[in-house]
Design a protein around this motif. Structure first.
Motif, short mmCIF file in Angstrom:
data_model
loop_
_atom_site.label_atom_id
_atom_site.label_comp_id
_atom_site.label_asym_id
_atom_site.label_seq_id
_atom_site.Cartn_x
_atom_site.Cartn_y
_atom_site.Cartn_z
N ASP A 1 0.85 -1.19 0.00
CA ASP A 1 0.00 0.00 0.00
C ASP A 1 0.89 1.24 0.00
O ASP A 1 2.09 1.14 -0.22
CB ASP A 1 -0.93 -0.02 1.22
N LEU A 2 0.29 2.39 0.25
CA LEU A 2 1.06 3.63 0.23
C LEU A 2 2.17 3.60 1.28
O LEU A 2 3.26 4.11 1.05
CB LEU A 2 0.14 4.83 0.48
N ASP A 3 1.88 3.01 2.42
CA ASP A 3 2.87 3.02 3.51
C ASP A 3 4.08 2.15 3.20
O ASP A 3 5.21 2.52 3.50
CB ASP A 3 2.23 2.55 4.81
N THR A 4 3.84 0.97 2.60
CA THR A 4 4.97 0.07 2.37
C THR A 4 5.96 0.69 1.39
O THR A 4 7.15 0.37 1.42
CB THR A 4 4.51 -1.29 1.81
N HIS A 5 5.47 1.54 0.48
CA HIS A 5 6.35 2.14 -0.51
C HIS A 5 6.60 3.62 -0.23
O HIS A 5 6.96 4.37 -1.12
CB HIS A 5 5.79 1.93 -1.92
N ASP A 6 6.44 4.00 1.03
CA ASP A 6 6.65 5.38 1.41
C ASP A 6 8.12 5.77 1.24
O ASP A 6 8.46 6.80 0.65
CB ASP A 6 6.20 5.60 2.85
N GLN A 7 8.99 4.89 1.75
CA GLN A 7 10.40 5.22 1.71
C GLN A 7 10.97 5.24 0.27
O GLN A 7 11.68 6.18 -0.08
CB GLN A 7 11.19 4.26 2.61
#
Lengths: 509, 390
Positions: B171-177
């Motif tokens: 989701d957005l969080d997993t690919h935030d970095q």
């Protein structure tokens, strides 16, 4: 940060003390009765006492060196909670005699609005629900009960105005309350009919007075009391090994010991047969008593197992059609543990009602948060109950989690959190998988289980595992909603018919 | 969670971040944009991260201690940090990258695993979330503006980012970095899209969402303070597929075409006999089971779809006119060969392609940058190429 706390039992008082210790004063506690104490205020029946050693069944941050017995009597526990409330000046935060009717989440302000019976509405960022699962008495629906002309009351609402002396009494239920109050009234009454649905496993209670010199030593040396507490904790925790890992050990050791005790106490083979449990020990609460068997073997006591058909004006009729005249009926029928939150009481995002969402299977993430209900924390929620050790240990684990959550939210300017549904589901799958291999996964019935036999009440593992999971707030499992620049979180407000006012530190009316 | 609307709440804050002149008449920040809070690392995770970084920093020595030999395939050497990470994962019984008992459980597992060490780094000038219209209800997007935005003389390009995860997880969080790294290193704005996931939403839902997000971005880049002439697509793995398919469909069906495509180990083929798919199908993170599970979720192995360029873009009859591309592949990735091949095919079709194979890396390395310096370096090299092409 601001909060509304519902209830002033161990959960409500405990979290309030912790909030204060962490510098949060912006909260009110709503209490339906006129005093603090929760179940320890309500259960005043003769012989009421705790079945967990009091040095363990008390706050770790508020030692009491003065327990007079190993298993503290109700009046001492009640006094302890009142003392805690006074010591931390909690009474000024408490609104007594005002029952919570409806808590509604307000998405716009990321806050909860709590409507009470008096027509007030309190609103705050967090809702901390300290309504315990054992606070609402469960009454069986027995035909004809409304026509009964004598006295009838539940053990948790004991009628002290009614003089039991020389009366014929029917006791319905043989759970943890009944085995305490029957010995408590046995010498006064003329006759007792005990209506039993299933026999409890009963083991002797290693109770006794705590002598004055030990109390003095505890008072002078708190570390000594801490050591005693640790000993009680690990003694209790060592028992859970069998429940969780080796249910068959309960049969080999626990059941044998209980059966020996029963046979030593009860000679009459017919009575023995009636009161010997027919299920695996541990899958329902194991009861501790030194006087239950002595009481029910008395001549003026009958144990009846055929079930109740109906109640007449002056007696109880069993399933065999035999009517037994009684002057009073006392319900030892326990609590609405499977319906911990009444319908319509807690309404979350998009108007979702918690009781409806749960249906017959209450579920939460780590027993504390629920998907669809932002900024709500349950204290003593689903699968946090225990049968072998102190509930206070579980509650304190939750206090740590809640405080970490709200301080971390403040630091990171988060105004609302809501657990992710898939994380809640995965967590509960793990809990249920764990439960299946324990003594609670063996097809028992009772208040630990819902109508489908699913364990919704108990934590099916060592309690230190629960504590470890709640040591830190795990934001990753949550949706987070940030404060906008310049925005601040909702402070505590109260709306009365006269208008809306901000409440400074939860103190004003 | 939906956010209450308070019109213009952020407009002034965002305006301050925009380069002068970017504020076209009538432009407006999405009304419901809210800043994105980060996830704090638990104390346990902080300790573990220190240990992991320590171990990976000494990967060669650790491998020698474990008596593990360097791994070489077809002249490529597996990076020691990757080898050690794979060994540590295997030790914990994690032999697949994505697969779980159910999609929901897999999402939880992957999320917990990926976010265990994730931090809100590199720092951004702003990170906001808001919703844009989508074909199946509104789409949540996360908008990254790097610090470079306030230094630049002209508006930065905008990359629409589509995360990987086999069309099923992440989701957005997993690919935030990774998004932050791209924004920071390539000096672009990033708009990361929370497209609908399979199997609940199989093909074509994710493609429709990706196209809708790109179309929105192309139209509203100016409003976001980005350069409307330089709006590209980016994605890793399944997201790389969605990115290039978005470009392909735009080309075919008209409308704005992405300025550039940044494809990180993309899925572009359905040929299970490619050497890398066969030889690297286990022991290197992404497994055959993962790929089959993803394919099952996305297209249910539908035969017609396995030949449809909207699913397997490399099978398109013509790729003429495709936008310029940066393709980053990994040497120890089952998807290596199709990625490398795609670079050739695009070049043959007349597209400018910068292709870089990170020789020692495995699939999913962009999500390992929080512990592995070599993974971080490889992603940064890819970003440098993107910056060069913009």
């Amino acid at each position: 940060m601001s909060a509304v706390i519902v209830g002033s039992g161990f959960a409500g008082i405990g979290i309030a003390i912790q909030l204060k210790k962490h510098g949060v004063h912006d909260f009110v506690i709503l209490e339906q009765a006129g005093d603090v104490g929760g179940v320890w205020r309500d259960n005043t029946y003769p012989g009421c006492a705790c079945d967990v050693p009091s040095h363990l069944y008390s706050f770790s941050f508020e030692f009491n060196p003065d327990w007079t017995r190993e298993y503290g009597p109700q009046r001492e526990i009640y006094a302890y909670l009142r003392r805690c409330a006074d010591k931390y000046d909690l009474r000024q935060h408490i609104r007594f005699n005002d029952r919570v009717e409806r808590c509604i989440y307000d998405e716009r302000h990321a806050s909860w609005t709590v409507h009470t019976q008096s027509g007030r509405a309190y609103s705050a960022q967090f809702l901390l629900n300290g309504m315990g699962g054992l606070s609402r008495p469960a009454l069986p629906s027995i035909p004809g009960l409304e026509t009964f002309q004598g006295a009838a009351f539940h053990s948790a609402r004991w009628n002290h105005d009614y003089d039991l002396k020389g009366k014929r009494v029917a006791v319905i239920g043989t759970g943890a309350s009944a085995i305490q109050f029957v010995p408590g009234i046995i010498d006064q009454v003329a006759h007792v009919d005990i209506y039993q649905r299933s026999a409890p496993w009963v083991v002797p209670k290693e109770d006794g007075d705590i002598p004055a010199y030990r109390r003095a030593a505890f008072g002078a040396m708190p570390w000594l009391q801490k050591a005693a507490r640790e000993r009680y904790y690990w003694t209790a925790e060592s028992r859970i090994f069998a429940f969780v890992k080796r249910p068959e050990l309960l049969e080999r050791f626990g059941e044998r010991r209980a059966r020996e005790y029963l046979e030593a106490e009860v000679q009459d083979p017919e009575l023995r047969a009636k009161i010997t449990p027919d299920y695996r020990m541990g899958c329902k609460r194991i009861l501790l008593s030194n006087d239950w068997y002595a009481a029910i073997t008395r001549d003026h006591v009958d144990v009846l197992t055929s079930g109740i058909s109906h109640v007449t004006e002056g007696g109880v009729v069993d399933r065999d059609g035999v009517e037994r005249p009684v002057d009073a009926i006392i319900f030892g029928t326990g609590f609405e543990a499977q319906n911990p939150v009444p319908a319509g009481a807690i309404v979350g995002r998009d108007g979702k009602d918690l009781a409806t969402c749960w249906g017959k299977t209450p579920r939460a993430y780590k027993g504390t948060t629920v998907a669809g209900f932002p900024n709500l924390f349950l204290l003593g929620g689903p699968n946090t109950g225990i049968g072998h050790t102190s509930m206070i240990y579980m509650l304190e684990s939750q206090f740590t989690y809640v405080l970490d959550a709200i301080t971390s939210m403040k630091e990171r300017r988060v105004r609302a959190i809501e657990v992710r549904q898939e994380h809640q589901d995965a967590y509960n799958e793990r809990v249920q998988a764990k439960s299946a291999t324990t003594v609670w996964g063996q097809g028992c019935r009772g208040w630990y289980y819902n109508a489908d036999g699913v364990n919704t009440a108990l934590w099916p593992d060592f309690t230190f595992h629960f504590r470890r999971q709640l040591k830190e707030f795990d934001a990753v499992a949550y949706h987070q909603e940030a404060l906008r620049p310049g925005e601040d979180v909702r402070t505590l407000w109260v709306r009365t018919p006269d208008g809306e006012t901000e409440v400074a530190h939860g103190l004003s009316a | 969670m939906a956010y209450p609307r308070e019109p213009g709440a952020l407009a002034s804050e965002i305006r301050a971040l925009r380069p002068a002149g970017a504020d076209a008449p009538g432009s407006m920040w999405p009304e419901d944009a809210v800043p994105v809070p980060d996830y704090p690392l638990s104390q346990g995770a902080q300790r573990e991260q220190k240990i992991a970084r320590f171990l990976l920093g000494r990967a060669r020595e650790m491998l020698r201690l474990r008596r593990m030999r360097p791994i070489e395939r077809h002249g490529r050497k597996l990076d020691p940090q990757m080898q050690l990470l794979l060994a540590l994962r295997a030790q914990q019984g994690q032999t697949n990258l994505l697969l779980g008992d159910s999609p929901a459980q897999a999402r939880v597992q992957v999320r917990m695993g990926t976010l265990r060490f994730a931090q809100a780094e590199p720092a951004m000038a702003s990170v906001h979330e808001f919703r844009i219209p989508g074909p199946g209800g509104s789409l949540r997007v996360r908008h990254y503006v790097p610090h470079a935005a306030s230094e630049a003389n002209s508006p930065l390009p905008l990359m629409v980012f589509l995360h990987g995860g086999g069309f099923t997880v992440c989701d957005l969080d997993t690919h935030d970095q990774p998004c932050r790294t791209i924004a920071d290193r390539a000096r672009v704005q990033v708009l990361s899209v929370d497209y609908r996931l399979s199997p609940e939403h199989p093909y074509p839902a994710p493609v429709e969402d990706a196209r809708a997000a790109f179309a929105w971005a192309a139209e509203h880049a100016g409003m976001l303070g980005a350069d409307p002439k330089r709006v590209g697509v980016a994605g890793d793995s399944a997201g790389g597929n969605l990115a290039t398919v978005t470009a392909l469909m735009a080309l075919r069906e008209g409308g704005p075409v992405p300025h550039v495509q940044f494809l990180i180990y993309p899925v572009v083929d359905a040929d299970w006999t490619r050497p890398s798919r066969v030889e690297l199908s286990r022991d290197f993170g992404l497994t055959l089971k993962d790929m089959e599970w993803s394919t099952q979720n996305y297209t249910a192995f539908d035969e017609a779809l396995q030949a449809d360029p909207a699913v397997v873009p490399i099978r398109a009859k013509s790729l003429a006119g495709m936008p310029r591309a940066v393709i980053l592949t990994a040497g120890f990735d089952p998807l290596r060969d199709e990625g490398n091949d795609y670079a050739q095919v695009l070049r043959a079709a007349g597209t400018d392609v910068l292709h870089f194979e990170a020789e020692g890396m495995v699939h999913g390395f962009i999500n390992m940058a929080s512990v592995s310096t070599s993974a971080r370096d490889a992603l940064q090299q890819g970003c440098d190429q993107l910056a060069a092409l913009l």
